[in-house]
Design an enzyme around this catalytic site. Structure first.
Site, PDB file in Angstrom:
ATOM      1  N   GLU A 149       8.971  -8.703   2.501  1.00 16.67           N
ATOM      2  CA  GLU A 149       9.847  -8.130   3.200  1.00 16.67           C
ATOM      3  C   GLU A 149       9.766  -7.925   4.813  1.00 16.67           C
ATOM      4  O   GLU A 149       8.265  -7.699   5.259  1.00 16.67           O
ATOM      5  CB  GLU A 149      10.298  -6.781   2.636  1.00 16.67           C
ATOM      6  CG  GLU A 149       9.575  -5.787   2.221  1.00 16.67           C
ATOM      7  CD  GLU A 149      10.004  -4.359   1.836  1.00 16.67           C
ATOM      8  OE1 GLU A 149       9.969  -4.551   0.413  1.00 16.67           O
ATOM      9  OE2 GLU A 149      10.183  -3.714   2.612  1.00 16.67           O
ATOM     10  N   CYS A 199       8.294   1.547   3.066  1.00 16.31           N
ATOM     11  CA  CYS A 199       7.535   0.296   3.014  1.00 16.31           C
ATOM     12  C   CYS A 199       7.444  -0.289   1.456  1.00 16.31           C
ATOM     13  O   CYS A 199       7.015   0.333   0.787  1.00 16.31           O
ATOM     14  CB  CYS A 199       6.101   0.719   3.380  1.00 16.31           C
ATOM     15  SG  CYS A 199       5.218  -0.167   4.613  1.00 16.31           S
ATOM     16  N   CYS A 252      -0.825  -5.235  -1.910  1.00 17.03           N
ATOM     17  CA  CYS A 252      -1.779  -4.839  -1.292  1.00 17.03           C
ATOM     18  C   CYS A 252      -2.879  -4.201  -2.053  1.00 17.03           C
ATOM     19  O   CYS A 252      -2.598  -3.747  -3.394  1.00 17.03           O
ATOM     20  CB  CYS A 252      -1.432  -3.821  -0.547  1.00 17.03           C
ATOM     21  SG  CYS A 252      -2.492  -3.004   0.878  1.00 17.03           S
ATOM     22  N   CYS A 310       8.885  -5.624  12.083  1.00 17.87           N
ATOM     23  CA  CYS A 310       7.934  -5.183  11.312  1.00 17.87           C
ATOM     24  C   CYS A 310       7.595  -6.327  10.322  1.00 17.87           C
ATOM     25  O   CYS A 310       8.372  -6.582   9.537  1.00 17.87           O
ATOM     26  CB  CYS A 310       8.268  -3.938  10.677  1.00 17.87           C
ATOM     27  SG  CYS A 310       6.747  -3.261   9.441  1.00 17.87           S
ATOM     28  N   CYS A 322       2.084   5.239  -1.018  1.00 24.28           N
ATOM     29  CA  CYS A 322       2.440   3.679  -0.515  1.00 24.28           C
ATOM     30  C   CYS A 322       3.074   3.012  -1.582  1.00 24.28           C
ATOM     31  O   CYS A 322       2.408   2.746  -2.516  1.00 24.28           O
ATOM     32  CB  CYS A 322       1.757   2.887   0.401  1.00 24.28           C
ATOM     33  SG  CYS A 322       2.240   1.335   0.915  1.00 24.28           S
ATOM     34  N   CYS A 361      -3.514   3.098  -1.252  1.00 22.45           N
ATOM     35  CA  CYS A 361      -2.997   4.415  -0.798  1.00 22.45           C
ATOM     36  C   CYS A 361      -1.904   5.135  -1.417  1.00 22.45           C
ATOM     37  O   CYS A 361      -0.934   4.564  -2.076  1.00 22.45           O
ATOM     38  CB  CYS A 361      -2.234   4.184   0.767  1.00 22.45           C
ATOM     39  SG  CYS A 361      -3.466   3.636   2.105  1.00 22.45           S
TER      40      CYS A 361
HETATM   41  N1  SAH Z   1      -2.122  -1.291   5.623  1.00 24.10           N
HETATM   42  C1  SAH Z   1      -1.797  -1.166   6.843  1.00 24.10           C
HETATM   43  C2  SAH Z   1      -0.289  -1.592   7.244  1.00 24.10           C
HETATM   44  C3  SAH Z   1       0.624  -1.235   6.422  1.00 24.10           C
HETATM   45  S1  SAH Z   1       1.241   0.407   6.120  1.00 24.10           S
HETATM   46  C4  SAH Z   1      -1.833   0.494   7.247  1.00 24.10           C
HETATM   47  O1  SAH Z   1      -2.454   1.223   6.154  1.00 24.10           O
HETATM   48  O2  SAH Z   1      -2.055   0.813   8.384  1.00 24.10           O
HETATM   49  C5  SAH Z   1       2.091   0.995   7.692  1.00 24.10           C
HETATM   50  C6  SAH Z   1       1.993   2.292   7.773  1.00 24.10           C
HETATM   51  O3  SAH Z   1       3.035   3.000   6.631  1.00 24.10           O
HETATM   52  C7  SAH Z   1       0.611   2.986   7.555  1.00 24.10           C
HETATM   53  O4  SAH Z   1       0.566   4.015   8.376  1.00 24.10           O
HETATM   54  C8  SAH Z   1       0.759   3.414   5.953  1.00 24.10           C
HETATM   55  O5  SAH Z   1       0.082   4.749   5.753  1.00 24.10           O
HETATM   56  C9  SAH Z   1       2.448   4.245   6.461  1.00 24.10           C
HETATM   57  N2  SAH Z   1       3.376   4.386   4.940  1.00 24.10           N
HETATM   58  C10 SAH Z   1       3.271   3.596   3.792  1.00 24.10           C
HETATM   59  N3  SAH Z   1       3.975   4.130   2.874  1.00 24.10           N
HETATM   60  C11 SAH Z   1       4.468   5.238   3.249  1.00 24.10           C
HETATM   61  C12 SAH Z   1       5.365   6.192   2.913  1.00 24.10           C
HETATM   62  N4  SAH Z   1       5.840   6.335   1.836  1.00 24.10           N
HETATM   63  N5  SAH Z   1       5.747   7.340   3.904  1.00 24.10           N
HETATM   64  C13 SAH Z   1       5.323   7.206   5.217  1.00 24.10           C
HETATM   65  N6  SAH Z   1       4.280   6.343   5.533  1.00 24.10           N
HETATM   66  C14 SAH Z   1       3.875   5.561   4.776  1.00 24.10           C
END
Ligand code: SAH
Length: 345
Positions: free
Chosen positions: A92, A333, A112, A105, A119, A116
């Site tokens: 996406e 995301c 991935c 974006c 996420c 995290c």
């Molecule tokens: N892997 C990279 C880029 C993709 S995630 C990274 O970790 O930076 C992009 C951003 O969105 C990151 O800061 C991630 O921690 C954040 N993110 C992911 N899921 C989220 C959520 N449910 N709420 C808020 N931020 C989120």
């Protein structure tokens, strides 16, 4: 033999490639222009190339295109695209319209493996890396679809871009180089969860892109709770790598901080965060966490978010609360992709 992915090639590689196919070198440049400047949707459109050469390309090459499977449009004009790759995987991309231009974006991987906790993109693990052409086509297809230039690209969609390092670098080279879409490097942001050796390697390249570091916690213990990658790289070494990045590139770094109620949003957290990053040429982006149904994380109340911001400002830190776009269309995301995969499964 694997087919050649011509849209991922540099001009030099492409010139070499067409020469091997028995064509004059300048055909490489023509082909490059069709792909990266005119965003040609098919090889058949490339009318100044000899018909025989076009046939040969169709037989011997991969001409990467993405299938636009779904588009959701938000009230604020944000558009979320679901694309199918040629092997059926889905990714996406999200287009946000600002006064300063169109910011896109994009995803760097299908899935991935960073894990995290908050996420959605990582719940099913990594499927595979995206090729440079698959990253580019997210930009190109959306440009074709809207008829508007994409002026800013943030690599913040699904995937960890520094876990797909070489393809990311080629993508940036093709996106910002001459003879293509010619974006300014300053308009490209790469977001990472903090792969220390790769941050250092990127710093050595001295690109003028913006690095965004997903911090999300003011200390190592709290960071480990949210981000398994912290088990591999201590917070102190992440911060050191960020300092090196700023030193070598002269670029201000962005720290992203997703606020999770009760986990990292207290006034003490704000103070500890300010101490951690003070003195670094940086900017903090606060993002109230986007809850996903698989986890019980909650976003703090509006006052708590504002209070956190005020506290950081009091300590002299540059900070903004991320304006949330497209809240009404599977904001978080990876949620659109995930929904699609669940329907397929
Ligand atoms: N892997 C990279 C880029 C993709 S995630 C990274 O970790 O930076 C992009 C951003 O969105 C990151 O800061 C991630 O921690 C954040 N993110 C992911 N899921 C989220 C959520 N449910 N709420 C808020 N931020 C989120």
């Amino acid at each position: 033999m694997e087919k050649a992915d011509i849209k991922s090639m540099s001009l030099l590689e492409l010139t070499d490639f067409v020469t091997h196919l028995g064509e004059k070198g300048f055909r490489g440049k023509q082909l490059y222009q069709w792909m990266h400047e005119k965003l040609s949707p098919s090889i058949d459109d490339m009318t100044n190339l000899p018909a025989g050469f076009r046939e040969k390309l169709k037989e011997e090459c991969i001409y990467t295109l993405l299938r636009q499977k779904d588009v959701q449009v938000s009230k604020d004009g944000t558009k979320k695209y679901l694309f199918l790759l040629q092997d059926g995987n889905a990714v996406e991309s999200v287009l946000m319209r600002y006064k300063f231009g169109n910011s896109l974006c994009i995803s760097s991987q299908a899935g991935c493996r960073m894990g995290c906790r908050f996420c959605a993109s990582t719940l099913e693990g990594l499927v595979r890396n995206l090729t440079p052409s698959e990253m580019l086509e997210q930009v190109y297809q959306i440009t074709r679809d809207t008829g508007e230039r994409v002026s800013h690209v943030v690599v913040m969609g699904t995937g960890e871009p520094l876990d797909n390092f070489d393809n990311l670098l080629r993508f940036i080279e093709l996106l910002t180089g001459e003879g293509g879409q010619n974006l300014s490097q300053r308009n490209v942001t790469v977001s990472t969860c903090g792969l220390v050796p790769k941050i250092r390697e990127l710093a050595e390249k001295k690109l003028q892109i913006t690095l965004a570091l997903s911090l999300h916690a003011p200390n190592q213990e709290k960071r480990r709770e949210l981000m398994p990658v912290a088990n591999k790289y201590e917070l102190s070494s992440v911060i050191d790598a960020c300092k090196t990045y700023v030193e070598l590139t002269g670029r201000r770094i962005t720290f992203e901080y997703s606020l999770v109620a009760g986990a990292n949003d207290s006034p003490e957290d704000a103070k500890e965060l300010a101490d951690l990053i003070k003195g670094i040429n940086c900017h903090v982006n606060l993002i109230p966490v986007n809850p996903i149904k698989e986890r019980n994380y909650k976003r703090p109340k509006g006052e708590a978010v504002q209070g956190f911001k005020n506290k950081l400002e009091k300590y002299g830190i540059n900070v903004t609360i991320r304006r949330e776009m497209g809240q009404d269309i599977d904001g978080a995301c990876g949620q659109l992709r995930k929904k699609y995969m669940e329907r397929q499964g």
